[in-house]
Design an enzyme around this catalytic site. Structure first.
Site, PDB file in Angstrom:
ATOM      1  N   GLN A  30       9.490-129.050  16.028  1.00 30.81           N
ATOM      2  CA  GLN A  30      10.289-128.551  15.387  1.00 30.81           C
ATOM      3  C   GLN A  30      10.321-127.241  14.973  1.00 30.81           C
ATOM      4  O   GLN A  30      10.891-126.807  14.034  1.00 30.81           O
ATOM      5  CB  GLN A  30      11.518-129.592  14.131  1.00 30.81           C
ATOM      6  CG  GLN A  30      11.673-130.657  15.628  1.00 30.81           C
ATOM      7  CD  GLN A  30      12.520-132.207  14.569  1.00 30.81           C
ATOM      8  OE1 GLN A  30      12.513-132.906  14.638  1.00 30.81           O
ATOM      9  NE2 GLN A  30      14.150-132.014  14.779  1.00 30.81           N
ATOM     10  N   ARG A  55       5.943-135.352   4.374  1.00 34.02           N
ATOM     11  CA  ARG A  55       6.360-135.928   5.993  1.00 34.02           C
ATOM     12  C   ARG A  55       5.916-135.650   6.578  1.00 34.02           C
ATOM     13  O   ARG A  55       6.705-134.183   7.113  1.00 34.02           O
ATOM     14  CB  ARG A  55       7.142-136.975   6.173  1.00 34.02           C
ATOM     15  CG  ARG A  55       7.592-138.217   7.748  1.00 34.02           C
ATOM     16  CD  ARG A  55       8.171-139.322   7.209  1.00 34.02           C
ATOM     17  NE  ARG A  55       8.119-139.543   8.483  1.00 34.02           N
ATOM     18  CZ  ARG A  55       9.104-139.423   9.926  1.00 34.02           C
ATOM     19  NH1 ARG A  55      10.642-139.343   9.294  1.00 34.02           N
ATOM     20  NH2 ARG A  55       9.293-139.817  10.890  1.00 34.02           N
ATOM     21  N   HIS A  66       6.214-137.937  17.290  1.00 32.66           N
ATOM     22  CA  HIS A  66       7.754-138.236  16.697  1.00 32.66           C
ATOM     23  C   HIS A  66       8.114-136.470  18.428  1.00 32.66           C
ATOM     24  O   HIS A  66       8.313-135.073  18.065  1.00 32.66           O
ATOM     25  CB  HIS A  66       7.477-136.575  15.391  1.00 32.66           C
ATOM     26  CG  HIS A  66       8.807-136.611  14.843  1.00 32.66           C
ATOM     27  ND1 HIS A  66       9.244-136.810  13.747  1.00 32.66           N
ATOM     28  CD2 HIS A  66      10.425-136.146  15.457  1.00 32.66           C
ATOM     29  CE1 HIS A  66      10.749-136.862  13.496  1.00 32.66           C
ATOM     30  NE2 HIS A  66      10.872-136.620  14.564  1.00 32.66           N
ATOM     31  N   GLU A 115      11.142-143.427  14.997  1.00 37.27           N
ATOM     32  CA  GLU A 115      12.713-143.649  16.342  1.00 37.27           C
ATOM     33  C   GLU A 115      12.292-144.018  17.772  1.00 37.27           C
ATOM     34  O   GLU A 115      12.703-143.278  18.679  1.00 37.27           O
ATOM     35  CB  GLU A 115      13.273-142.230  15.936  1.00 37.27           C
ATOM     36  CG  GLU A 115      13.755-142.326  14.785  1.00 37.27           C
ATOM     37  CD  GLU A 115      15.100-141.137  14.752  1.00 37.27           C
ATOM     38  OE1 GLU A 115      15.506-140.237  15.107  1.00 37.27           O
ATOM     39  OE2 GLU A 115      15.176-140.725  13.915  1.00 37.27           O
ATOM     40  N   ASN A 156      15.520-144.357   8.666  1.00 36.00           N
ATOM     41  CA  ASN A 156      16.028-143.215   9.337  1.00 36.00           C
ATOM     42  C   ASN A 156      17.506-143.451   9.343  1.00 36.00           C
ATOM     43  O   ASN A 156      17.922-144.907  10.023  1.00 36.00           O
ATOM     44  CB  ASN A 156      15.458-142.420  10.140  1.00 36.00           C
ATOM     45  CG  ASN A 156      14.704-141.995  10.128  1.00 36.00           C
ATOM     46  OD1 ASN A 156      13.708-141.342   9.038  1.00 36.00           O
ATOM     47  ND2 ASN A 156      13.485-141.333  11.434  1.00 36.00           N
ATOM     48  N   TYR A 198      21.490-141.764   9.190  1.00 39.05           N
ATOM     49  CA  TYR A 198      22.293-140.416   9.124  1.00 39.05           C
ATOM     50  C   TYR A 198      24.090-140.734   9.431  1.00 39.05           C
ATOM     51  O   TYR A 198      24.483-140.161   8.783  1.00 39.05           O
ATOM     52  CB  TYR A 198      22.319-139.788   9.917  1.00 39.05           C
ATOM     53  CG  TYR A 198      20.492-139.633   9.761  1.00 39.05           C
ATOM     54  CD1 TYR A 198      21.271-138.283   9.687  1.00 39.05           C
ATOM     55  CD2 TYR A 198      19.315-139.430  10.482  1.00 39.05           C
ATOM     56  CE1 TYR A 198      19.402-137.012   9.552  1.00 39.05           C
ATOM     57  CE2 TYR A 198      18.282-138.813  10.841  1.00 39.05           C
ATOM     58  CZ  TYR A 198      18.429-138.027  10.182  1.00 39.05           C
ATOM     59  OH  TYR A 198      16.898-136.939   9.886  1.00 39.05           O
ATOM     60  N   GLU A 248      14.025-140.596   6.437  1.00 34.54           N
ATOM     61  CA  GLU A 248      14.994-139.045   6.636  1.00 34.54           C
ATOM     62  C   GLU A 248      16.495-139.740   6.418  1.00 34.54           C
ATOM     63  O   GLU A 248      16.566-140.960   6.579  1.00 34.54           O
ATOM     64  CB  GLU A 248      14.635-139.020   7.909  1.00 34.54           C
ATOM     65  CG  GLU A 248      14.017-138.401   8.813  1.00 34.54           C
ATOM     66  CD  GLU A 248      14.377-138.295  10.419  1.00 34.54           C
ATOM     67  OE1 GLU A 248      15.131-137.967  10.354  1.00 34.54           O
ATOM     68  OE2 GLU A 248      12.799-138.173  11.034  1.00 34.54           O
ATOM     69  N   GLU A 289      16.491-128.948  16.118  1.00 31.76           N
ATOM     70  CA  GLU A 289      17.581-129.666  15.973  1.00 31.76           C
ATOM     71  C   GLU A 289      17.311-130.399  17.673  1.00 31.76           C
ATOM     72  O   GLU A 289      18.404-130.521  18.410  1.00 31.76           O
ATOM     73  CB  GLU A 289      18.742-129.589  15.796  1.00 31.76           C
ATOM     74  CG  GLU A 289      18.987-131.294  15.766  1.00 31.76           C
ATOM     75  CD  GLU A 289      18.773-131.750  14.883  1.00 31.76           C
ATOM     76  OE1 GLU A 289      17.786-131.810  14.143  1.00 31.76           O
ATOM     77  OE2 GLU A 289      19.349-133.456  15.796  1.00 31.76           O
TER      78      GLU A 289
HETATM   79  C1  PNW Z   1      15.918-137.945  14.299  1.00 32.39           C
HETATM   80  N1  PNW Z   1      21.291-139.432  18.164  1.00 32.39           N
HETATM   81  O1  PNW Z   1      16.958-137.667  15.065  1.00 32.39           O
HETATM   82  C2  PNW Z   1      14.796-137.023  14.101  1.00 32.39           C
HETATM   83  O2  PNW Z   1      13.696-138.467  13.767  1.00 32.39           O
HETATM   84  C3  PNW Z   1      14.812-135.673  14.015  1.00 32.39           C
HETATM   85  O3  PNW Z   1      13.689-135.637  14.104  1.00 32.39           O
HETATM   86  C4  PNW Z   1      15.983-135.457  13.949  1.00 32.39           C
HETATM   87  O4  PNW Z   1      15.830-133.527  13.754  1.00 32.39           O
HETATM   88  C5  PNW Z   1      17.303-135.770  13.174  1.00 32.39           C
HETATM   89  O5  PNW Z   1      16.848-137.480  12.865  1.00 32.39           O
HETATM   90  C6  PNW Z   1      18.835-135.115  13.174  1.00 32.39           C
HETATM   91  O6  PNW Z   1      19.015-135.592  14.633  1.00 32.39           O
HETATM   92  C7  PNW Z   1      17.527-138.153  16.380  1.00 32.39           C
HETATM   93  O7  PNW Z   1      21.955-138.946  19.010  1.00 32.39           O
HETATM   94  C8  PNW Z   1      18.220-137.506  17.092  1.00 32.39           C
HETATM   95  O8  PNW Z   1      21.611-140.390  17.540  1.00 32.39           O
HETATM   96  C9  PNW Z   1      19.630-138.464  18.113  1.00 32.39           C
HETATM   97  C10 PNW Z   1      20.172-139.575  17.325  1.00 32.39           C
HETATM   98  C11 PNW Z   1      19.035-139.650  16.077  1.00 32.39           C
HETATM   99  C12 PNW Z   1      18.469-139.441  15.762  1.00 32.39           C
END
Ligand code: PNW
Length: 442
Positions: A22, A78, A122, A167, A292, A294, A352, A405
């Site tokens: 990335q 990290r 990664h 992940e 991680n 979100y 994350e 991304e």
């Molecule tokens: C994580 N989803 O990715 C990754 O560890 C990072 O590299 C990424 O930039 C970050 O989160 C933000 O997206 C994901 O679709 C990507 O559920 C997609 C998903 C979850 C995590």
């Protein structure tokens, strides 16, 4: 930001995170091709056809990037090593130039008082291994272990902590069932194989690294709260199936040597032969867990569709530029469930957490109050869980820089630091300054 370092236990680490593909730039310096290079080159896979060829040019600007971490008052960084940079063909000869880069990078962190948190994988799988089936091939456990030993043989003496894989849900499910990431498959059998092989690769690498004398070994898992779209039994059951695949498979496999029955209902028939007798390899003891987090997603039952037979439904909460609901309660939920049910006694780092926002440079500045509020609300959840007794040791914001991304290319920006397209000049955002101020309060 009203929270500060002083609201957390002494020794709690604050950091920021990135990943090689990335930010570094790819396919130079003796590096091989990765499956993300070819996936991105295939029309339709990535927004605007963006690839990681240049990315943030971190390979050449790493000193400036480490200075940003030091100047911001961060304790830890990290980062990940690129398999294709270290071993261009994935197996066999190493690329000295690649290993030298990571050697300098780690020394650069130490010189700036930053604790190196390494992630070995990664997502940038060497293309030659992808052509041999990648995560669908059981040999990947051996390929990955050999690569892990080479990286750790070079920098393992100086890293503070090492994660095998970032992940595995994304590595296996998002990439082989949902088809969103390289190699872009939509195949339940391919996915079931990858779901197991990624666990075997993790476990075998941990066992090998430990026998080489390395410690502080862990894995980074992503968690997403899977909520029911309605109160109906059918939607609740749909959310539970997603939860089993997303939030239970990996940690329960690793900690209990058992995959959840609810996930095996669907994946069982498609699993690789003999998987049951390999669960002890998956369950090699680890020293820490990276979390991680979100967002949450709502699921409805999709009768007649292929297992897990669910359909995502738009939720009511405010969303980030990823269209992800902002839901800090989910972070508290997972920290509690991990600490009390799934992995009691295992130290946790938030590896994350962050948000994408459509922020733009105005003059020399970026005001991103939404990001500051996001960090604040998620840090508050962490603080509350620490007060409740969970063993949480650190928090890494994703990401230090606006970067590549994945399928969204450069369009979605998670950084504390803006990277101007074209010039690649770095501009710390208001969130960088706010976090830095919070960290410098002692
Ligand atoms: C994580 N989803 O990715 C990754 O560890 C990072 O590299 C990424 O930039 C970050 O989160 C933000 O997206 C994901 O679709 C990507 O559920 C997609 C998903 C979850 C995590």
């Amino acid at each position: 930001m009203t929270l500060a370092r002083t609201d957390f236990p002494p020794g709690f680490l604050f950091g920021a995170a990135t990943a090689a593909y990335q930010i570094e730039g790819a396919r130079f310096g003796g590096a091989g091709i990765s499956h993300w290079d070819s996936f991105a080159a295939t029309p339709g896979n990535v927004l605007n056809g963006d690839d990681g060829a240049t990315a943030c040019d971190h390979y050449h600007r790493w000193e400036e990037d480490l200075d940003l971490l030091r100047d911001g008052g961060f304790d830890a960084y990290r980062f990940s090593t690129s398999w294709a940079r270290v071993m261009p063909e994935g197996r066999g000869a190493a690329n000295p130039e690649g290993l030298d880069f990571y050697d300098r990078l780690v020394d650069g962190m130490l010189a700036r008082g930053l604790k190196p948190f390494l992630t070995l994988y990664h997502w940038d799988l060497p293309s030659d291994l992808a052509l041999r089936g990648g995560w669908m091939n059981p040999d990947i456990a051996g390929w990955f272990t050999d690569y892990a030993r080479i990286v750790m043989g070079r920098i393992g003496d100086r890293v503070a902590a090492t994660a095998t894989i970032n992940e595995p849900w994304c590595v296996a499910w998002l990439s082989h069932f949902l088809g969103i990431h390289a190699p872009g498959l939509r195949d339940i059998r391919a996915a079931a194989h990858a779901m197991h092989h990624v666990c075997l690769a993790h476990g075998d690498a941990v066992t090998a690294l430990r026998s080489d004398g390395h410690d502080n070994l862990g894995i980074v898992l992503n968690f997403e709260q899977c909520g029911p779209a309605s109160d109906s039994d059918a939607d609740r059951a749909a959310a539970a199936r997603e939860d089993a695949i997303y939030n239970r498979w990996f940690i329960e496999g690793i900690r209990s040597a058992r995959y959840p029955d609810k996930a095996l209902e669907g994946l069982g028939p498609w699993m690789p032969k003999g998987w049951e007798s390999q669960m002890e390899r998956v369950a090699a003891p680890i020293d820490w867990l990276g979390v991680n987090y979100y967002t949450r997603r709502l699921y409805a039952d999709a009768p007649g569709a292929l297992w897990p037979a669910t359909r995502g439904v738009e939720g009511p909460l405010p969303k980030t530029a990823m269209d992800w609901e902002i839901y800090p309660e989910g972070l508290a939920f997972f920290l509690r469930r991990l600490s009390t049910e799934q992995a009691p006694g295992l130290p946790i780092y938030i590896t994350e957490n962050g948000m994408a926002w459509d922020d733009h440079l105005k003059g020399n500045r970026i005001e991103d109050p939404q990001r500051i509020a996001f960090i604040q609300s998620h840090l508050a959840a962490v603080r509350d869980r620490i007060a409740a007794g969970d063993d949480i040791r650190g928090f890494f914001y994703w990401s230090l820089l606006d970067n590549y991304e994945w399928s969204f290319g450069y369009d979605r920006r998670f950084g504390l630091v803006h990277v101007e397209p074209g010039t690649l000049q770095r501009y710390p955002k208001a969130s960088y300054h706010a976090l830095s101020k919070a960290l410098n309060e002692r």
